[in-house]
Design an enzyme around this catalytic site. Structure first.
Site, mmCIF file in Angstrom:
data_model
loop_
_atom_site.group_PDB
_atom_site.id
_atom_site.type_symbol
_atom_site.label_atom_id
_atom_site.label_comp_id
_atom_site.label_asym_id
_atom_site.label_seq_id
_atom_site.Cartn_x
_atom_site.Cartn_y
_atom_site.Cartn_z
ATOM 1 N N GLU A 43 -10.091 5.559 2.965
ATOM 2 C CA GLU A 43 -10.872 4.459 3.494
ATOM 3 C C GLU A 43 -9.910 3.314 3.750
ATOM 4 O O GLU A 43 -8.848 3.233 3.133
ATOM 5 C CB GLU A 43 -11.954 4.031 2.501
ATOM 6 C CG GLU A 43 -11.496 3.075 1.401
ATOM 7 C CD GLU A 43 -10.415 3.628 0.474
ATOM 8 O OE1 GLU A 43 -9.538 2.848 0.049
ATOM 9 O OE2 GLU A 43 -10.444 4.850 0.189
ATOM 10 N N LYS B 67 0.806 -1.224 0.000
ATOM 11 C CA LYS B 67 0.000 0.000 0.000
ATOM 12 C C LYS B 67 0.841 1.278 0.000
ATOM 13 O O LYS B 67 0.412 2.308 -0.507
ATOM 14 C CB LYS B 67 -0.936 0.004 1.210
ATOM 15 C CG LYS B 67 -1.997 -1.091 1.205
ATOM 16 C CD LYS B 67 -3.005 -0.893 0.096
ATOM 17 C CE LYS B 67 -4.159 -1.879 0.177
ATOM 18 N NZ LYS B 67 -5.147 -1.687 -0.912
ATOM 19 N N SER C 173 1.736 -9.645 -0.708
ATOM 20 C CA SER C 173 1.329 -8.238 -0.647
ATOM 21 C C SER C 173 1.553 -7.590 0.710
ATOM 22 O O SER C 173 1.669 -6.367 0.810
ATOM 23 C CB SER C 173 -0.144 -8.104 -1.043
ATOM 24 O OG SER C 173 -0.962 -8.845 -0.155
#
Length: 393
Positions: free
Chosen positions: A111, A89, A376
């Site tokens: 969010e 991210k 991830s």
């Protein structure tokens, strides 16, 4: 490479802008600023510097010997879990915070579901001294207490969302309402390849560093491209980031692994498998909806995968058969979590554990082949969830 999205933001029939008129001006402002930023040498230099010296890129492409032996196929892990904040991210958050500064915005909203995007946004907002509000469903707040605390330590305000399923979908709804009200000074930093154009394009571009690095690394290590790229899919940013730079390499097969929750035809989040074409959060894609078009509540043991739609580029890949999409259930994801932890000493995020488990199925037809899996994120955030599921058994 087929150039997608087109000027109107469509990936084939998917994507676009399905928005209230009040958002038109700010999306046009965003797109214009992004085009200018791409031409700015300073913007590119600043992003390259932050990705390298702040986030920790390039990330390792690790050959997993024990997992490979267990499966009977060669497996490499693209180690996004080694990045600052613990997940992919941060790639997108750094890119978009620079874009927000480029646009002169003073406040950031976001969010989050699993909390990793919220943590990365809180991190970059603190780095640049901007106010930060993060919307998060109350159910996810309960499941991800440590990430909530991390956001607060970083100076962000975490705003609970009590509507609907109290998860990611509803957090997106409230963030959009905030943005409509405060567009002049506020930048909405979306965390996945979802939402109205140009967000799916922007997030894909910032996450494509994953696939670009992977291609260079695997060619150096193996002198050839992998047979398979495998990644989990919720909204779909880590997987698109891995897949997109390989789009024209047709011999490389793409496999996106969705959350099947408790199992198909029950509660799940497998939008590409179980969903139908519809519109959610400003874009046309595959959406979990009932016969009346009402959005269904999605479920996954992995908070980052319980989104009832998917990025429009994934929908496009499915429509042209460039990628295949499969489902993994909660109990299987827990097995994948334990498998990687115990074979390689690497604790994966539950999102990534879905992809790890699917390798067991893939190996049955791909003996001797080579796969790269996008890891991830790391699993620190999920230990309490796994512990609770282990006690139930």
């Amino acid at each position: 490479m087929q150039k997608v999205p087109d000027k109107k933001g469509y990936f084939g029939q998917f994507g676009g802008k399905f928005i209230p008129e009040t958002l038109s001006v700010c999306l046009e402002e965003l797109e214009g600023a992004y085009r200018k930023a791409l031409k700015s040498k300073k913007f590119k230099a600043d992003l390259d510097y932050l990705l390298k010296d702040y986030a920790g890129r390039p990330t390792a492409l690790y050959y997993a010997p024990n997992l490979s032996k267990f499966l009977g196929m060669k497996v490499y892990l693209k180690r996004e879990d080694l990045l600052h904040t613990g997940a992919h991210k941060i790639n997108n958050s750094l890119g978009q915070i620079l874009l927000a500064k480029f646009m002169g915005k003073e406040r950031i909203i976001a969010e989050t579901g699993a909390g990793q995007h919220g943590v990365s946004v809180a991190t970059v907002a603190r780095l640049f001294g901007l106010d930060c509000d993060v919307y998060m469903g109350s159910e996810d707040i309960e499941r991800q207490k440590m990430n909530v605390f991390r956001m607060k330590v970083l100076g962000a305000r975490v705003i609970p969302v009590e509507s609907g399923s109290k998860t990611l979908k509803d957090a997106c709804n409230d963030a959009i309402r905030d943005w409509v009200t405060n567009v002049k000074n506020t930048y909405y930093l979306i965390g996945s390849v979802v939402g109205p154009h140009p967000y799916p394009l922007i997030v894909r571009d910032f996450q494509s560093v994953i696939g670009k690095e992977t291609k260079r690394q695997i060619l150096k290590k193996e002198k050839k491209l992998p047979d398979y790229l495998v990644a989990c899919v919720g909204g779909g940013s880590n997987s698109i980031g891995l897949f997109h730079p390989f789009f024209d390499d047709r011999k490389v097969k793409f496999i996106g692994v969705e959350a099947a929750g408790y199992g198909f035809k029950k509660a799940n989040a497998a939008s590409l498998i179980e969903g139908e074409v519809g519109v959610l959060h400003g874009a046309k894609s595959y959406v979990l909806q009932d016969k009346f078009g009402q959005i269904k509540n999605a479920h996954s043991v992995a908070p980052g995968l319980d989104y009832p739609a998917v990025g429009p580029e994934h929908a496009f890949y499915k429509s042209i058969k460039r990628a295949s999409y499969v489902g993994v259930e909660d109990k299987e994801a827990i097995e994948g979590f334990n498998l990687l932890s115990q074979l390689e000493g690497v604790i994966p995020a539950l999102e990534s554990a879905h992809a790890i488990f699917y390798l067991k199925k893939l190996a049955k037809k791909a003996k001797g082949k080579m796969a790269v899996v996008c890891l991830s994120g790391r699993g620190d955030k999920d230990l309490e969830i796994v512990q609770a599921h282990t006690k139930k058994r």
